[in-house]
Every structure is written in C-alpha cells, then in structure tokens.
Motif scaffolding. Structure first.
Motif, short mmCIF file in Angstrom:
data_model
loop_
_atom_site.label_atom_id
_atom_site.label_comp_id
_atom_site.label_asym_id
_atom_site.label_seq_id
_atom_site.Cartn_x
_atom_site.Cartn_y
_atom_site.Cartn_z
N LYS A 75 -11.81 4.75 37.36
CA LYS A 75 -11.70 5.43 36.08
C LYS A 75 -12.84 6.45 36.01
CE LYS A 75 -9.87 1.33 33.77
NZ LYS A 75 -10.08 0.34 32.70
N LEU A 76 -12.52 7.65 35.54
CA LEU A 76 -13.52 8.71 35.44
C LEU A 76 -13.46 9.36 34.08
CD1 LEU A 76 -12.48 10.89 38.53
CD2 LEU A 76 -13.91 8.86 38.63
N LEU B 178 -8.43 -4.75 35.02
CA LEU B 178 -9.45 -5.70 35.45
C LEU B 178 -10.89 -5.19 35.32
CD1 LEU B 178 -7.73 -7.12 38.67
CD2 LEU B 178 -7.93 -8.22 36.41
N PHE B 179 -11.05 -3.91 34.96
CA PHE B 179 -12.41 -3.37 34.84
C PHE B 179 -12.44 -2.25 33.81
CE2 PHE B 179 -10.35 -0.75 37.98
CZ PHE B 179 -10.89 0.51 37.83
N ALA B 180 -13.64 -2.00 33.27
CA ALA B 180 -13.80 -0.96 32.26
C ALA B 180 -14.73 0.16 32.72
CB ALA B 180 -14.35 -1.56 30.96
N GLU B 181 -15.67 -0.14 33.62
CA GLU B 181 -16.68 0.84 34.01
C GLU B 181 -16.07 2.06 34.70
OE1 GLU B 181 -16.49 -2.28 35.17
OE2 GLU B 181 -17.02 -2.38 37.27
N GLN B 182 -16.74 3.19 34.52
CA GLN B 182 -16.29 4.45 35.11
C GLN B 182 -17.15 4.81 36.32
OE1 GLN B 182 -16.41 7.11 31.76
NE2 GLN B 182 -14.41 6.43 31.05
N TRP B 183 -16.56 5.62 37.19
CA TRP B 183 -17.23 6.14 38.38
C TRP B 183 -17.62 5.03 39.37
CZ3 TRP B 183 -16.44 11.16 38.63
CH2 TRP B 183 -16.36 11.90 37.45
N GLN B 184 -16.92 3.88 39.31
CA GLN B 184 -17.20 2.74 40.18
C GLN B 184 -15.90 2.34 40.90
OE1 GLN B 184 -20.43 1.27 40.47
NE2 GLN B 184 -20.95 3.11 39.32
N PRO B 185 -15.54 2.98 42.00
CA PRO B 185 -14.27 2.69 42.68
C PRO B 185 -14.16 1.23 43.11
CG PRO B 185 -15.28 4.69 43.56
CD PRO B 185 -16.29 4.05 42.67
N LYS B 186 -12.94 0.70 42.98
CA LYS B 186 -12.62 -0.68 43.36
C LYS B 186 -11.52 -0.66 44.42
CE LYS B 186 -15.01 -2.03 39.68
NZ LYS B 186 -16.42 -1.90 39.81
N ALA C 116 -13.50 15.16 34.24
CA ALA C 116 -12.40 14.76 33.37
C ALA C 116 -12.86 14.80 31.93
CB ALA C 116 -11.93 13.35 33.73
N GLU C 117 -12.19 15.61 31.12
CA GLU C 117 -12.54 15.69 29.71
C GLU C 117 -12.27 14.36 29.01
OE1 GLU C 117 -11.19 18.14 25.74
OE2 GLU C 117 -11.14 19.16 27.67
N LYS C 118 -11.11 13.75 29.29
CA LYS C 118 -10.75 12.43 28.79
C LYS C 118 -10.61 11.50 29.98
CE LYS C 118 -8.21 14.36 24.90
NZ LYS C 118 -6.90 14.58 24.31
N GLU C 119 -10.66 10.20 29.74
CA GLU C 119 -10.62 9.26 30.86
C GLU C 119 -9.37 9.47 31.74
OE1 GLU C 119 -12.06 4.90 31.14
OE2 GLU C 119 -9.91 4.78 30.68
N VAL C 120 -9.61 9.46 33.03
CA VAL C 120 -8.57 9.60 34.05
C VAL C 120 -8.57 8.33 34.89
CG1 VAL C 120 -7.90 10.85 36.14
CG2 VAL C 120 -8.77 12.10 34.18
N LYS C 121 -7.38 7.88 35.25
CA LYS C 121 -7.23 6.75 36.17
C LYS C 121 -6.63 7.32 37.45
CE LYS C 121 -6.62 3.54 32.38
NZ LYS C 121 -5.67 2.76 31.59
N LEU D 233 -7.30 15.52 35.86
CA LEU D 233 -8.56 15.68 36.57
C LEU D 233 -8.73 17.13 36.98
CD1 LEU D 233 -10.97 14.25 38.11
CD2 LEU D 233 -9.44 14.15 40.08
N ARG D 234 -9.95 17.62 36.86
CA ARG D 234 -10.28 18.93 37.42
C ARG D 234 -11.25 18.69 38.56
NH1 ARG D 234 -13.51 22.08 33.55
NH2 ARG D 234 -15.30 21.56 34.84
#
Length: 121
Positions: free
Chosen positions: A36-37, A14-22, A89-94, A60-61
C-alpha cells in the motif's frame, strides 16, 4: 501441501502500513509483493533488475527524470533496470510488485524508507 488461489483483497486486509511490501508468492527467483502506498517516495534506481508495478486499486504516478507515467487500476508499468524513478500516490494505492528476491524497495538509496525484505503474509 494446500493448493489455493491467492486472493488480493484478503492479503491487503492483513496489514495497514504503507511502503512496506509483503511477499505473497515466489516464482523461481522472483517475488510477488503486495504493498500500500500514499504520498511521495524517494528517487532511486535498481541497477541490476527491472521492476514491475501492477496497480490493483487506485492510481499511481511513477516520476521519471524525463517525465512521468500514470498507472491506473488494472494497468501495469515496468521500470527498466538502471532508470531512476519515484512512485507517488495522492490517495492510497494498492499494488503488486514483481521483482527478484532480495531487491530493496529503495534500490541504491537505502535510508529510513528501506523496508525489511522477505516478509511473508
């Protein structure tokens, strides 16, 4: 009232933006938030509460002042209250965050990376 299980895949879709908790659920005064981070965040702490990170997908680190913790899909780490930390996160993390209602994502730091609270999906 509709009784339905929460599907993480559907919520992340439902969302694409990162660092924006839902927010996806509440239990007492606690909120369950999907986010997503990718990349580096800011050093911060939460003086009044612990913060739980449960990785759904990716790796995640969490940097700490005295080391780092690697958290992979299917794993969880709880940052104790008052401990400075910085997610990376080097690559996107959920992931799923579990924390009390109203806790800012940047803790004591504030600034431009602070996400709006109580955004439900």
């Amino acid at each position: 009232m509709v009784h339905e299980a929460i599907n993480f895949g559907r919520k992340f879709g439902l969302f694409a933006e990162q660092w924006q908790p839902k927010v996806i659920a509440e239990m007492n005064d606690y909120q369950f938030k999907v986010v997503k981070l990718q990349g580096d965040f800011v050093w911060h702490e939460h003086k009044e509460t612990d913060e739980a990170f449960l990785v759904i997908e990716g790796e995640l680190r969490i940097d700490l002042r005295n080391g780092a913790v690697r958290v992979c899909a299917g794993e969880m780490y709880v940052v104790p209250k008052g401990v400075e930390h910085k997610p990376y996160a080097e690559k996107e993390v959920k992931l799923l965050l579990i924390e009390p209602r109203g806790v800012p994502n940047t803790g004591d730091q504030g600034g431009e990376r602070t996400a709006e609270n109580d955004i439900w999906i």
